[in-house]
Design a protein around this motif. Structure first.
Motif, mmCIF file in Angstrom:
data_model
loop_
_atom_site.group_PDB
_atom_site.id
_atom_site.type_symbol
_atom_site.label_atom_id
_atom_site.label_comp_id
_atom_site.label_asym_id
_atom_site.label_seq_id
_atom_site.Cartn_x
_atom_site.Cartn_y
_atom_site.Cartn_z
ATOM 1 N N LEU A 104 -48.232 -114.875 -25.176
ATOM 2 C CA LEU A 104 -49.662 -114.954 -24.872
ATOM 3 C C LEU A 104 -50.179 -116.374 -25.056
ATOM 4 C CD1 LEU A 104 -51.100 -111.697 -26.512
ATOM 5 C CD2 LEU A 104 -50.782 -112.162 -24.067
ATOM 6 N N ILE A 105 -49.731 -117.014 -26.137
ATOM 7 C CA ILE A 105 -50.162 -118.386 -26.412
ATOM 8 C C ILE A 105 -49.668 -119.325 -25.328
ATOM 9 C CG2 ILE A 105 -49.873 -120.344 -27.991
ATOM 10 C CD1 ILE A 105 -49.800 -118.290 -30.286
ATOM 11 N N ARG A 106 -48.392 -119.129 -24.896
ATOM 12 C CA ARG A 106 -47.837 -119.979 -23.838
ATOM 13 C C ARG A 106 -48.625 -119.821 -22.544
ATOM 14 N NH1 ARG A 106 -42.527 -119.465 -26.342
ATOM 15 N NH2 ARG A 106 -42.215 -117.383 -25.470
ATOM 16 N N GLU A 107 -48.957 -118.567 -22.211
ATOM 17 C CA GLU A 107 -49.713 -118.315 -20.989
ATOM 18 C C GLU A 107 -51.078 -118.993 -21.041
ATOM 19 O OE1 GLU A 107 -49.996 -114.194 -20.134
ATOM 20 O OE2 GLU A 107 -47.840 -113.904 -19.902
ATOM 21 N N ARG A 108 -51.731 -118.891 -22.192
ATOM 22 C CA ARG A 108 -53.052 -119.516 -22.337
ATOM 23 C C ARG A 108 -52.940 -121.033 -22.261
ATOM 24 N NH1 ARG A 108 -54.217 -115.698 -27.469
ATOM 25 N NH2 ARG A 108 -54.820 -113.792 -26.351
ATOM 26 N N THR A 109 -51.871 -121.571 -22.852
ATOM 27 C CA THR A 109 -51.664 -123.023 -22.822
ATOM 28 C C THR A 109 -51.446 -123.504 -21.398
ATOM 29 O OG1 THR A 109 -50.686 -122.988 -25.040
ATOM 30 C CG2 THR A 109 -50.242 -124.923 -23.680
ATOM 31 N N LYS A 110 -50.582 -122.785 -20.651
ATOM 32 C CA LYS A 110 -50.327 -123.158 -19.261
ATOM 33 C C LYS A 110 -51.602 -123.090 -18.431
ATOM 34 C CE LYS A 110 -45.469 -121.749 -19.074
ATOM 35 N NZ LYS A 110 -44.496 -120.775 -18.497
ATOM 36 N N ALA A 111 -52.384 -122.055 -18.666
ATOM 37 C CA ALA A 111 -53.644 -121.907 -17.929
ATOM 38 C C ALA A 111 -54.584 -123.054 -18.257
ATOM 39 C CB ALA A 111 -54.290 -120.564 -18.268
ATOM 40 N N GLY A 112 -54.607 -123.446 -19.531
ATOM 41 C CA GLY A 112 -55.456 -124.556 -19.947
ATOM 42 C C GLY A 112 -55.021 -125.867 -19.334
ATOM 43 N N ILE A 113 -53.696 -126.103 -19.281
ATOM 44 C CA ILE A 113 -53.174 -127.329 -18.680
ATOM 45 C C ILE A 113 -53.485 -127.368 -17.192
ATOM 46 C CG2 ILE A 113 -51.044 -128.558 -18.093
ATOM 47 C CD1 ILE A 113 -49.903 -127.616 -20.773
ATOM 48 N N ALA A 114 -53.284 -126.230 -16.519
ATOM 49 C CA ALA A 114 -53.563 -126.161 -15.080
ATOM 50 C C ALA A 114 -55.029 -126.450 -14.800
ATOM 51 C CB ALA A 114 -53.180 -124.782 -14.546
ATOM 52 N N ALA A 115 -55.896 -125.896 -15.644
ATOM 53 C CA ALA A 115 -57.330 -126.126 -15.462
ATOM 54 C C ALA A 115 -57.675 -127.600 -15.685
ATOM 55 C CB ALA A 115 -58.122 -125.237 -16.418
ATOM 56 N N ALA A 116 -57.023 -128.218 -16.686
ATOM 57 C CA ALA A 116 -57.284 -129.625 -16.980
ATOM 58 C C ALA A 116 -56.797 -130.513 -15.845
ATOM 59 C CB ALA A 116 -56.598 -130.016 -18.292
ATOM 60 N N ARG A 117 -55.604 -130.189 -15.296
ATOM 61 C CA ARG A 117 -55.066 -130.983 -14.194
ATOM 62 C C ARG A 117 -55.938 -130.855 -12.949
ATOM 63 N NH1 ARG A 117 -48.569 -129.743 -14.973
ATOM 64 N NH2 ARG A 117 -48.247 -131.317 -16.615
ATOM 65 N N ALA A 118 -56.501 -129.671 -12.768
ATOM 66 C CA ALA A 118 -57.388 -129.469 -11.620
ATOM 67 C C ALA A 118 -58.615 -130.365 -11.728
ATOM 68 C CB ALA A 118 -57.807 -128.004 -11.544
ATOM 69 N N ARG A 119 -58.935 -130.761 -12.937
ATOM 70 C CA ARG A 119 -60.082 -131.648 -13.163
ATOM 71 C C ARG A 119 -59.649 -133.117 -13.241
ATOM 72 N NH1 ARG A 119 -61.034 -127.009 -16.157
ATOM 73 N NH2 ARG A 119 -63.063 -126.011 -15.791
ATOM 74 N N GLY A 120 -58.371 -133.358 -12.929
ATOM 75 C CA GLY A 120 -57.895 -134.743 -12.895
ATOM 76 C C GLY A 120 -57.328 -135.257 -14.197
ATOM 77 N N ARG A 121 -57.174 -134.396 -15.203
ATOM 78 C CA ARG A 121 -56.624 -134.836 -16.481
ATOM 79 C C ARG A 121 -55.114 -134.655 -16.487
ATOM 80 N NH1 ARG A 121 -60.802 -131.274 -20.111
ATOM 81 N NH2 ARG A 121 -62.739 -132.242 -19.385
ATOM 82 N N ARG A 122 -54.440 -135.510 -17.212
ATOM 83 C CA ARG A 122 -52.997 -135.409 -17.356
ATOM 84 C C ARG A 122 -52.664 -135.362 -18.843
ATOM 85 N NH1 ARG A 122 -53.528 -134.129 -13.065
ATOM 86 N NH2 ARG A 122 -52.557 -134.801 -11.117
#
Length: 203
Positions: free
Chosen positions: A125-143
Motif C-alpha cells: 500500500l505504501i509503495r502504491e501511494r509513493t508511486k502515485a505521489g511521484i507520478a503526480a509530482a512528475r506531472a507537475r514538472g518535478r523530478r
C-alpha cells in the motif's frame, strides 16, 4: 545458543526485570546470555537490544517473555524477526499474546507468516501511494530520486564496524553523522550489506 532479552519501562519504578529473567532462565537461557533494557518500548535507542542482536549468530534462538518486550511497534517487530529468520536465528515467545510464535517449528513459522503477510500488504500500500505521489509530482514538472547518504568508504566502514561485536552503534552513528534508522537501511545488526549499501557500492 539460547539468548534472552528483557525490558521494563524506566518511567515505571514498580516494574522490575526479575519476573522476565526468571522466565527466561526457566526456559533454559543462561543468565549471562540475557540482555536487558530499562527504557520505554517506543524509544529507538535500546543499548541492551542492540547488544543482544549483535550477539546472535546462525543457529541461535532468541527468547523474550512477551512479544511487546521486543518491538517498538508491529512494523519494527516484524522487521526484527524477519531479519532473525534471514540469518537462521530462531525466535520464541514465552508468555502472553504471541506465545504460539516459535520460528523453530513449522506451526510457529506459519503463525508468524500471517504477521509477515500483513506487513507485506502494508508495504505494498505504501509503495502504491509513493508511486502515485511521484507520478503526480512528475506531472507537475518535478523530478525526484533517492539520495544515498553514505559514501562507499563509509559503507565499508559501517560494514566492518557492525561485524565487530564490541562496536557501539551509537558511537558509529555519531561518527558517520547519521541516525540509527539510516544505518540499518545500509547494514544489518550483524554486518550484512543491505540494498542501500549495495547500490552505493555499485555506483
Amino acid at each position: 545458543m539460547l539468548i534472552g532479552y528483557a525490558r521494563v519501562s524506566k518511567s515505571d519504578s514498580s516494574q522490575v526485570l526479575d519476573l522476565q529473567i526468571d522466565a527466561l532462565k526457566n526456559a533454559g537461557v543462561d543468565e549471562k546470555n540475557i540482555y536487558s533494557d530499562k527504557i520505554s518500548g517506543i524509544k529507538e535507542q535500546r543499548p541492551g537490544l542492540e547488544n543482544c542482536l549483535k550477539a546472535l549468530r546462525k543457529g541461535d534462538i532468541l527468547f523474550v517473555w512477551k512479544l511487546d518486550r521486543l518491538g517498538r511497534n508491529l512494523k519494527h517487530l516484524i522487521a526484527t524477526i524477519e531479519e532473525l529468520a534471514k540469518n537462521d536465528i530462531g525466535f520464541k515467545v514465552l508468555n502472553g499474546q504471541g506465545v504460539d510464535i516459535d520460528t523453530t517449528t513449522p506451526a510457529g513459522k506459519m503463525i508468524f507468516s500471517i504477521f509477515g503477510a500483513l506487513a507485506e500488504f502494508e508495504r505494498e500500500l505504501i509503495r502504491e501511494r509513493t508511486k502515485a505521489g511521484i507520478a503526480a509530482a512528475r506531472a507537475r514538472g518535478r523530478r525526484g530520486g533517492r539520495k544515498f547518504g553514505l559514501s562507499k568508504a563509509q559503507v565499508r566502514l559501517a560494514e566492518a564496524s557492525m561485524k565487530n561485536r564490541d562496536t557501539s552503534v551509537t558511537d558509529l552513528c555519531k561518527e558517520l553523522n547519521i541516525t540509527r534508522a539510516t544505518l540499518y537501511q545500509y547494514i544489518s545488526p550483524t554486518g550484512e550489506l543491505r540494498e542501500h549499501a549495495i547500490k552505493v557500492l555499485e555506483k
